[in-house]
Design an enzyme around this catalytic site. Structure first.
Site, PDB file in Angstrom:
ATOM      1  N   GLY A  29      -3.461  -8.406  10.301  1.00 49.67           N
ATOM      2  CA  GLY A  29      -2.207  -8.359  11.048  1.00 49.67           C
ATOM      3  C   GLY A  29      -1.043  -8.981  10.305  1.00 49.67           C
ATOM      4  N   GLY A  34       2.993  -4.042   2.159  1.00 51.80           N
ATOM      5  CA  GLY A  34       1.711  -3.854   1.466  1.00 51.80           C
ATOM      6  C   GLY A  34       0.725  -3.121   2.370  1.00 51.80           C
ATOM      7  N   HIS A  35       0.674  -3.545   3.637  1.00 55.48           N
ATOM      8  CA  HIS A  35      -0.206  -2.864   4.597  1.00 55.48           C
ATOM      9  C   HIS A  35       0.281  -1.425   4.843  1.00 55.48           C
ATOM     10  CE1 HIS A  35      -0.571  -7.227   5.974  1.00 55.48           C
ATOM     11  NE2 HIS A  35      -1.814  -6.935   5.636  1.00 55.48           N
ATOM     12  N   GLY A 145      -6.086  -3.640  -0.871  1.00 56.55           N
ATOM     13  CA  GLY A 145      -5.026  -3.920  -1.835  1.00 56.55           C
ATOM     14  C   GLY A 145      -5.561  -4.544  -3.109  1.00 56.55           C
ATOM     15  N   LYS A 147      -3.912  -6.466  -4.734  1.00 61.68           N
ATOM     16  CA  LYS A 147      -3.438  -7.854  -4.612  1.00 61.68           C
ATOM     17  C   LYS A 147      -4.629  -8.815  -4.495  1.00 61.68           C
ATOM     18  CE  LYS A 147      -1.069 -11.349  -2.425  1.00 61.68           C
ATOM     19  NZ  LYS A 147      -2.044 -11.805  -1.501  1.00 61.68           N
ATOM     20  N   SER A 183       2.775 -10.936   1.167  1.00 60.67           N
ATOM     21  CA  SER A 183       1.611 -11.579   1.773  1.00 60.67           C
ATOM     22  C   SER A 183       2.037 -12.123   3.126  1.00 60.67           C
ATOM     23  CB  SER A 183       1.134 -12.738   0.882  1.00 60.67           C
ATOM     24  OG  SER A 183       0.280 -13.595   1.616  1.00 60.67           O
TER      25      SER A 183
HETATM   26  P1  AMP Z   1      -4.722  -9.053   4.913  1.00 59.38           P
HETATM   27  O1  AMP Z   1      -4.101  -8.645   6.206  1.00 59.38           O
HETATM   28  O2  AMP Z   1      -3.917 -10.045   4.138  1.00 59.38           O
HETATM   29  O3  AMP Z   1      -6.183  -9.385   5.024  1.00 59.38           O
HETATM   30  O4  AMP Z   1      -4.667  -7.752   4.001  1.00 59.38           O
HETATM   31  C1  AMP Z   1      -5.197  -6.537   4.446  1.00 59.38           C
HETATM   32  C2  AMP Z   1      -5.243  -5.588   3.279  1.00 59.38           C
HETATM   33  O5  AMP Z   1      -3.922  -5.426   2.764  1.00 59.38           O
HETATM   34  C3  AMP Z   1      -6.089  -6.132   2.134  1.00 59.38           C
HETATM   35  O6  AMP Z   1      -6.830  -5.064   1.567  1.00 59.38           O
HETATM   36  C4  AMP Z   1      -5.067  -6.666   1.181  1.00 59.38           C
HETATM   37  O7  AMP Z   1      -5.495  -6.659  -0.163  1.00 59.38           O
HETATM   38  C5  AMP Z   1      -3.934  -5.678   1.382  1.00 59.38           C
HETATM   39  N1  AMP Z   1      -2.671  -6.261   0.943  1.00 59.38           N
HETATM   40  C6  AMP Z   1      -2.178  -7.485   1.266  1.00 59.38           C
HETATM   41  N2  AMP Z   1      -1.022  -7.704   0.612  1.00 59.38           N
HETATM   42  C7  AMP Z   1      -0.793  -6.600  -0.146  1.00 59.38           C
HETATM   43  C8  AMP Z   1       0.244  -6.209  -1.054  1.00 59.38           C
HETATM   44  N3  AMP Z   1       1.278  -7.010  -1.318  1.00 59.38           N
HETATM   45  N4  AMP Z   1       0.150  -5.012  -1.645  1.00 59.38           N
HETATM   46  C9  AMP Z   1      -0.900  -4.181  -1.392  1.00 59.38           C
HETATM   47  N5  AMP Z   1      -1.894  -4.481  -0.536  1.00 59.38           N
HETATM   48  C10 AMP Z   1      -1.846  -5.676   0.076  1.00 59.38           C
END
Ligand code: AMP
Length: 289
Positions: A29, A34-35, A145, A147, A183
């Site tokens: 969430g 990025g998401h 990602g 990332k 992030s």
């Molecule tokens: P999170 O909500 O932070 O667990 O991220 C969910 C997904 O989004 C994960 O696969 C992350 O690697 C991806 N993600 C987070 N930040 C980025 C970004 N800046 N660029 C691309 N993907 C991202």
């Protein structure tokens, strides 16, 4: 609007009617660009897109980090709607981990260094929740990602080893104009810390440029990153790494695909970033299509 599902039963019923193939985007969430990039890719490649929103307590290694992790389901749903997502699964904790839940998935060597060493238990939590989500959704493809490069390797390894048919697809890191990787944790940065944070990307690009210019000594590339980071007094460096892209073992010489990565603290906020050298998709076991 996407259909919002919060129980396993609701999810199962919705999936029974869903057109295939199915693309899954697991998230915690507080959605950002990025998401959104992952959602767009899931929509483009598949007939149905599923986003999961679940702040997974088992992957946090600091209680305070879990408690203060930003949450806003309404805002997240609006973003999913804008991106044309079909289904959103946002379960409460007990729906993912019912009473009596007592299993952990521990991936081996690729989960050991870097984030695995800095945050013991983190990847067990990640692998466990992703295995549950993969089994609940049964998607043809899942999008992650770059990332979180080590996370991609850990999940790919797990999916191959446990014969999970979901294909793990890594998507490029989305950045702010000044280079800071998006992030959810960036929201915790003070204005001064936010102004300092692009030093991560500057350090990575400086080392990448030296590699492009022919430098093959991993220690020289690490030194380049450390020197750049040292120019920023607010940056507390946790690690700087030049590792094999598939195994994440630290290198002496860069003779094949490699990953530059780093973890840096700004006050109580911990940021990570990386830059692949050579092979943009990263390494890891290959999966059947
Ligand atoms: P999170 O909500 O932070 O667990 O991220 C969910 C997904 O989004 C994960 O696969 C992350 O690697 C991806 N993600 C987070 N930040 C980025 C970004 N800046 N660029 C691309 N993907 C991202």
């Amino acid at each position: 609007m996407p259909r919002l599902l919060s129980t396993r039963a609701e999810l199962r019923d919705a999936l029974a009617e869903a057109r295939r193939p199915l693309g899954l985007v697991p998230t915690m969430g507080w959605l950002h660009e990025g998401h959104r990039a992952l959602m767009r890719r899931a929509r483009t490649d598949n007939a149905t897109s599923v986003v999961t929103i679940f702040v997974n307590p088992r992957q946090f290694t600091e209680a305070a980090d879990y408690t203060r992790y930003p949450r806003d389901e309404e805002r997240d749903l609006g973003i999913c709607a804008e991106e044309g997502v079909d289904l959103v699964f946002a379960p409460p904790v007990e729906e993912v981990y019912p009473v009596g839940f007592d299993t952990k998935i521990a991936v081996g060597s690729v989960a050991g260094p870097l984030e695995g060493a800095a945050r013991p238990g983190h990847f067990e939590g990640v692998a466990t929740v992703v295995a549950i989500l993969f089994n609940l959704v049964g998607a043809e493809r899942a999008y992650f990602g770059q990332k979180d490069a080590q996370q991609v390797l850990v999940i790919r390894r797990m999916a191959v080893d446990l014969a999970i048919a979901t294909e793990v697809i890594a998507c490029p890191t989305v950045r702010e104009p000044d280079g800071l990787a998006l992030s959810s944790r960036n929201v915790h940065l003070t204005p001064e810390q936010r102004a300092a944070a692009p030093v991560l990307h500057r350090a990575l690009t400086a080392a990448r440029d030296r590699w492009r210019a022919g430098e093959r000594s991993a220690e020289a590339l690490r030194a380049t990153m450390r020197q750049l980071l040292a120019t920023e007094p607010l940056a507390g460096v946790e690690y700087v790494s030049v590792a094999d892209a598939a195994t994440l073992a630290e290198l002496e010489q860069v003779n094949g695909p490699a990953l530059l990565s780093l973890a840096v603290r700004f006050g109580s906020t911990r940021l990570i970033d990386n830059e692949p050298l050579g092979d943009p998709g990263g390494g890891g076991p290959s999966q059947p299509a």
